[in-house]
Design a protein around this motif. Structure first.
Motif, short mmCIF file in Angstrom:
data_model
loop_
_atom_site.label_atom_id
_atom_site.label_comp_id
_atom_site.label_asym_id
_atom_site.label_seq_id
_atom_site.Cartn_x
_atom_site.Cartn_y
_atom_site.Cartn_z
N ASN A 1 0.84 -1.19 0.00
CA ASN A 1 0.00 0.00 0.00
C ASN A 1 0.87 1.25 0.00
OD1 ASN A 1 -2.38 -1.46 0.10
ND2 ASN A 1 -2.49 -1.41 2.33
N GLY A 2 0.50 2.22 -0.84
CA GLY A 2 1.23 3.47 -0.89
C GLY A 2 2.46 3.47 -1.78
N SER A 3 2.68 2.36 -2.50
CA SER A 3 3.88 2.28 -3.33
C SER A 3 3.70 2.96 -4.69
CB SER A 3 4.28 0.82 -3.54
OG SER A 3 3.24 0.08 -4.18
N GLY A 4 2.46 3.28 -5.06
CA GLY A 4 2.22 4.01 -6.31
C GLY A 4 1.61 3.18 -7.43
N LYS A 5 1.03 2.03 -7.10
CA LYS A 5 0.45 1.17 -8.14
C LYS A 5 -0.67 1.88 -8.91
CE LYS A 5 -0.77 -2.16 -5.38
NZ LYS A 5 -0.33 -1.50 -4.12
N THR A 6 -1.62 2.45 -8.18
CA THR A 6 -2.73 3.14 -8.84
C THR A 6 -2.23 4.34 -9.63
OG1 THR A 6 -4.41 2.40 -7.27
CG2 THR A 6 -4.85 4.45 -8.45
N THR A 7 -1.29 5.08 -9.08
CA THR A 7 -0.72 6.23 -9.79
C THR A 7 -0.07 5.80 -11.09
OG1 THR A 7 -0.34 7.37 -7.69
CG2 THR A 7 0.88 8.16 -9.60
N LEU A 8 0.66 4.69 -11.07
CA LEU A 8 1.33 4.21 -12.28
C LEU A 8 0.33 3.80 -13.35
CD1 LEU A 8 3.87 3.47 -13.82
CD2 LEU A 8 3.86 1.25 -12.66
N VAL A 9 -0.71 3.05 -12.97
CA VAL A 9 -1.66 2.62 -14.01
C VAL A 9 -2.48 3.79 -14.53
CG1 VAL A 9 -1.75 0.23 -13.17
CG2 VAL A 9 -3.44 1.87 -12.34
N GLU B 1 -9.31 -14.59 -21.50
CA GLU B 1 -9.96 -14.66 -22.81
C GLU B 1 -9.64 -13.42 -23.64
OE1 GLU B 1 -14.10 -15.22 -22.17
OE2 GLU B 1 -13.85 -17.14 -21.12
N LEU B 2 -9.65 -12.26 -23.01
CA LEU B 2 -9.34 -11.02 -23.73
C LEU B 2 -7.89 -11.02 -24.21
CD1 LEU B 2 -11.17 -8.46 -21.41
CD2 LEU B 2 -11.92 -9.28 -23.65
N MET B 3 -6.98 -11.53 -23.39
CA MET B 3 -5.59 -11.65 -23.81
C MET B 3 -5.47 -12.58 -25.02
SD MET B 3 -3.68 -12.03 -20.14
CE MET B 3 -2.23 -12.75 -20.93
N ALA B 4 -6.21 -13.71 -24.97
CA ALA B 4 -6.16 -14.67 -26.08
C ALA B 4 -6.67 -14.03 -27.37
CB ALA B 4 -6.98 -15.91 -25.74
N ASP B 5 -7.55 -13.03 -27.25
CA ASP B 5 -8.06 -12.32 -28.43
C ASP B 5 -7.09 -11.24 -28.92
OD1 ASP B 5 -10.35 -13.84 -28.47
OD2 ASP B 5 -11.56 -12.38 -27.38
N GLY B 6 -5.95 -11.07 -28.23
CA GLY B 6 -4.94 -10.13 -28.69
C GLY B 6 -4.87 -8.82 -27.95
N MET B 7 -5.63 -8.68 -26.86
CA MET B 7 -5.61 -7.41 -26.13
C MET B 7 -4.35 -7.29 -25.29
SD MET B 7 -8.61 -5.73 -23.77
CE MET B 7 -9.61 -5.35 -25.23
N ALA B 8 -3.76 -6.11 -25.24
CA ALA B 8 -2.65 -5.81 -24.34
C ALA B 8 -3.22 -5.35 -23.01
CB ALA B 8 -1.74 -4.73 -24.94
N MET B 9 -2.67 -5.84 -21.89
CA MET B 9 -3.30 -5.62 -20.60
C MET B 9 -2.27 -5.22 -19.56
SD MET B 9 -5.84 -8.36 -18.80
CE MET B 9 -6.65 -8.54 -20.41
N LEU B 10 -2.60 -4.16 -18.81
CA LEU B 10 -1.80 -3.74 -17.66
C LEU B 10 -2.73 -3.68 -16.46
CD1 LEU B 10 0.84 -2.52 -16.43
CD2 LEU B 10 -0.12 -0.26 -16.98
N LEU B 11 -2.35 -4.35 -15.37
CA LEU B 11 -3.20 -4.34 -14.18
C LEU B 11 -2.37 -4.20 -12.93
CD1 LEU B 11 -4.17 -7.90 -13.04
CD2 LEU B 11 -2.89 -7.60 -15.15
N SER B 12 -2.92 -3.48 -11.96
CA SER B 12 -2.33 -3.46 -10.63
C SER B 12 -3.09 -4.49 -9.79
CB SER B 12 -2.46 -2.08 -9.99
OG SER B 12 -3.83 -1.74 -9.78
N THR B 13 -2.39 -5.09 -8.83
CA THR B 13 -3.04 -6.10 -8.02
C THR B 13 -2.34 -6.25 -6.68
OG1 THR B 13 -3.72 -8.43 -7.89
CG2 THR B 13 -1.68 -7.95 -9.08
N HIS B 14 -3.11 -6.59 -5.65
CA HIS B 14 -2.58 -6.95 -4.35
C HIS B 14 -2.41 -8.47 -4.24
CE1 HIS B 14 -2.30 -3.24 -2.12
NE2 HIS B 14 -3.54 -2.90 -2.42
N HIS B 15 -2.72 -9.20 -5.29
CA HIS B 15 -2.70 -10.66 -5.26
C HIS B 15 -1.57 -11.19 -6.14
CE1 HIS B 15 -6.65 -10.82 -3.27
NE2 HIS B 15 -6.99 -9.83 -4.09
#
Length: 252
Positions: free
Chosen positions: A37-45, A170-184
């Protein structure tokens, strides 16, 4: 394609949230951003999605990015279909209303995600998992080749986490580029080809298999973390566990 080159953000030049973050997200791949928490994940995305302007560096997006915030409900009683139609704002333009083409695109996205049956439900009455799926659907309806998600599984029970993770694959398999922040970290292990670790020592980027290790994750979160190997339909995968006994009885 999404690319960040030497990106830094700070509310004051003497108070940087992060600096010198560089990575690429090619089509059909996912990059996960992890950190305490507070490391800047949301800010980066948010910088990656174009919602914040970085203080330094460059962000390049191929034809825009669809952004999925954390689901926090809504005080307005929009229908689920209206929420998805909002994703067509870029195509509709200012001072215009969505037309038949936009409505068709929204309904097609809802069918793709499997939430067409919710189209007449009011967004605030949906469960947390349903709201998150609607927000992802809204981003899909925008027609962008890049999807940026801020904590897509926050507050979801296990069943809805599986629904969201399966949809993202499924979206990745369709060719979408994806960036996500996660705590998991286990979600990152399941989805991501590459990872970005944000911590007190700065940012580290690289292949997920190289960065999401016992040593790196333990240092990142300040607790002992163990990775476990398992088989998923014959495919080797990894997940993580926290040995809580070591937390209750720390070594001297």
């Amino acid at each position: 394609m999404l690319e960040l080159d030497g990106v830094g953000f700070g509310y004051a030049r003497q108070d940087w949230v992060f600096r010198d973050v560089s990575f690429r997200v090619p089509p059909g791949t996912a990059t996960a951003v992890l950190g305490p928490n507070g490391s800047g994940k949301t800010t980066l995305v948010r910088c990656a999605a174009g919602l914040l302007e970085p203080a330094e560096g460059t962000v390049r997006r191929a034809d825009g990015a669809g952004y999925v915030p954390q689901a926090h409900g809504s005080v307005f009683g929009y229908s689920a279909l209206d929420m998805v139609l909002m994703g067509r704002a870029r195509q509709v333009g200012i001072f215009r209303t969505p037309g038949a083409t936009d409505r068709a695109a929204a309904l097609e996205a809802m069918e793709k995600v499997g939430v067409a049956g919710l189209r007449n439900r009011r967004f605030p009455t949906l469960s947390g998992g349903e709201q998150q799926l609607i927000l992802i659907t809204r981003a899909i309806a925008a027609g962008c080749p890049v999807l940026v998600l801020d904590e897509p599984a926050t507050g979801l029970d296990l069943k809805n986490q599986v629904r969201v993770l399966s949809l993202l694959r499924e979206l990745m398999a369709d060719g979408m580029a994806m960036l996500l922040s996660t705590h998991h970290p286990d979600h990152a292990m399941y989805l991501a080809d590459r990872a970005v670790l944000l911590g007190s020592g700065g940012a580290r980027t690289g292949r997920a298999a190289d960065l999401l290790t016992d040593t790196a994750l333990s240092a990142l979160y300040g607790v002992p973390v163990r990775t476990l190997a398992y088989s998923d339909g014959g495919r080797a995968r990894r997940t993580i566990v926290v040995p809580y006994g070591e937390l209750r009885n720390p070594a001297p």
